[in-house]
Design a protein around this motif. Structure first.
Motif, mmCIF file in Angstrom:
data_model
loop_
_atom_site.group_PDB
_atom_site.id
_atom_site.type_symbol
_atom_site.label_atom_id
_atom_site.label_comp_id
_atom_site.label_asym_id
_atom_site.label_seq_id
_atom_site.Cartn_x
_atom_site.Cartn_y
_atom_site.Cartn_z
ATOM 1 N N PRO A 33 -5.244 -13.015 -1.356
ATOM 2 C CA PRO A 33 -5.430 -14.400 -0.887
ATOM 3 C C PRO A 33 -5.268 -14.536 0.624
ATOM 4 C CG PRO A 33 -3.328 -14.169 -2.024
ATOM 5 C CD PRO A 33 -4.072 -12.900 -2.244
ATOM 6 N N LEU A 34 -4.485 -13.648 1.248
ATOM 7 C CA LEU A 34 -4.293 -13.746 2.702
ATOM 8 C C LEU A 34 -5.592 -13.474 3.461
ATOM 9 C CD1 LEU A 34 -0.804 -12.035 3.136
ATOM 10 C CD2 LEU A 34 -1.347 -14.478 3.182
ATOM 11 N N TRP A 37 -7.053 -16.832 3.983
ATOM 12 C CA TRP A 37 -6.050 -17.844 4.342
ATOM 13 C C TRP A 37 -6.721 -19.067 4.961
ATOM 14 C CZ3 TRP A 37 -0.637 -16.388 6.630
ATOM 15 C CH2 TRP A 37 0.152 -17.535 6.720
ATOM 16 N N SER A 41 -6.849 -22.771 3.287
ATOM 17 C CA SER A 41 -6.230 -23.900 3.988
ATOM 18 C C SER A 41 -7.190 -25.078 4.074
ATOM 19 C CB SER A 41 -5.799 -23.466 5.390
ATOM 20 O OG SER A 41 -4.787 -22.473 5.336
ATOM 21 N N MET A 128 0.951 -20.137 0.828
ATOM 22 C CA MET A 128 0.351 -19.087 1.635
ATOM 23 C C MET A 128 1.376 -18.434 2.552
ATOM 24 S SD MET A 128 -2.636 -18.832 0.490
ATOM 25 C CE MET A 128 -3.291 -17.657 1.675
ATOM 26 N N TYR A 132 2.568 -14.623 2.645
ATOM 27 C CA TYR A 132 2.563 -13.895 3.914
ATOM 28 C C TYR A 132 3.896 -13.185 4.149
ATOM 29 C CZ TYR A 132 2.679 -13.139 8.955
ATOM 30 O OH TYR A 132 2.815 -12.576 10.193
#
Length: 390
Positions: A33-34, A37, A41, A128, A132
């Motif tokens: 998912p990063l 990001w 968002s 998120m 992270y």
């Protein structure tokens, strides 16, 4: 390859893989998912839509924007000011003291031209940011970073040893062969082989760049001590200035000093990026490569005069280039999708390796069977048991 050499490489691969596999699974799952990001968002509303700059309107005075940000968080001091390269927005990081760590910072995001404060979530909050921190330091700071860096290096060793073993183990099969009609373990082994060799180059690059990224804090501290320390000694014994010169004028001075570049962010005195007596205006280029390479311009925070334009050392350049390469965020959405696909395939390699380990036989039995029958075994697998295939 001699039996003793084969066995040595086999053991190196097996144990380096076993030690790092669970941690690599954590990194792959959180890293997926990063990669997206920014897009996540936007979809979740954590990053506000920014209206285009009004035609002919000049950008707001930077000092006024900093003042407006500080009004959002009374009692804070300014830490960083930065620009978004993809929208007309700017951000101001503030904190209770100049050395406030990122988890404790506040962030105000504003329209660069109108000065409107944009309703965005704090960067150090939410799912998120949780992912992270889990991905970068497992919530224990530098020790966690260094530990994950060591796991990434073990992963690189496992990849290299697997590549050495791949040839002897696969010499009698065509590339991509999946033997599905003999045993479940053999089918898993072949799948592991294929996915492992397909993702090998990408996994090695991401593993090495990940290990480099875990050294960010020590490398930054070394740079600060090596180069910024030289300028700090000129101000030794002098207190940190209480009244700062115009930041807007300091940025203009930096632009004039580096006319082919644009400012990326500014560090305030005391943050560690520019000493206790300087603004650090970090300039960069406008291409996918040069926008990652910063050129610091040090401006005396009391007088507003240009002090120095130190060159970043080679290890800092390596760090800056490894960061976007690790997450694949320098080539737009298509490259991100490619990174995500390779990440999923690597997860499959790790899971299949664990399955093969639980279905293992003895090392000597497996190597003897390989030598006797020529059945392919993959050095990328965590466990080899050709004798179990019937």
């Amino acid at each position: 390859m001699q039996r003793s050499t084969l066995k040595a490489w086999f053991l190196v691969h097996k144990w380096t893989s076993l030690v790092c596999t669970l941690f690599l699974l954590l990194l792959c799952v959180t890293g997926l998912p990063l990669v997206f990001w920014e897009e996540i968002s936007h979809l979740t509303g954590a990053e506000a839509e920014v209206a285009p700059a009004p035609p002919g309107m000049q950008a707001a005075n930077v000092d006024d924007l900093v003042t407006k940000a500080l009004a959002q968080y009374p009692g804070d001091v300014p830490l960083f000011f930065g620009w978004d390269d993809h929208s007309p927005s700017v951000y101001v990081n503030t904190g209770a003291r100049p050395d406030t760590p990122p988890p404790e910072m506040h962030t105000a995001v504003m329209h660069q031209y109108t000065g409107e404060v944009l309703p965005v979530a704090q960067f150090n909050e939410g799912v998120m940011y949780f992912l992270y921190r889990l991905h970068t330091d497992v919530f224990v700071g530098l020790p966690g970073m260094l530990f994950l860096g060591a796991m990434a290096l073990l992963f690189a060793v496992a990849i290299v040893s697997g590549l050495v073993l791949y040839g002897p183990f696969m010499r009698k099969l065509s590339f991509g062969t999946l033997r599905t009609g003999r045993s479940r373990r053999l089918a898993w082994l072949d799948l592991h082989n294929v996915l492992g060799i397909v993702t090998l180059g990408w996994a090695f690059v991401v593993g090495i760049t990940g290990a480099i990224n875990t050294l960010a804090q020590p490398l930054e501290q070394a740079w600060q001590s090596e180069q910024l320390g030289e300028f700090a000694r000129r101000y030794e014994g002098r207190p940190r200035p209480e009244r700062l010169a115009s930041l807007d004028a300091a940025i203009a001075t930096a632009r004039a000093a580096e006319p082919g570049m644009t400012p990326a962010f500014v560090s305030f005195p005391g943050t560690g990026y520019s000493g206790d007596h300087h603004y650090g205006v970090f300039m960069h280029g406008d291409t996918p490569l040069t926008e990652r390479l910063y050129r610091p311009v040090l401006i005396d925070a009391e007088t507003g005069e240009l002090t120095a334009r130190p060159q970043l050392p080679g290890y800092m350049t390596t760090l800056l280039l490894s960061q976007p390469l690790h997450f694949g965020d320098y080539g737009g959405l298509p490259l991100k999708f490619l990174w995500a696909l390779l990440d999923l395939l690597t997860i499959a390699v790790l899971v299949s390796g664990l399955y093969l380990w639980f279905k293992r036989g003895s090392t000597d039995t497996r190597i003897a069977e390989i030598e006797r029958s020529g059945l392919p075994e993959n050095g990328l697998a965590h466990a080899r048991n050709a004798g179990a295939a019937s």
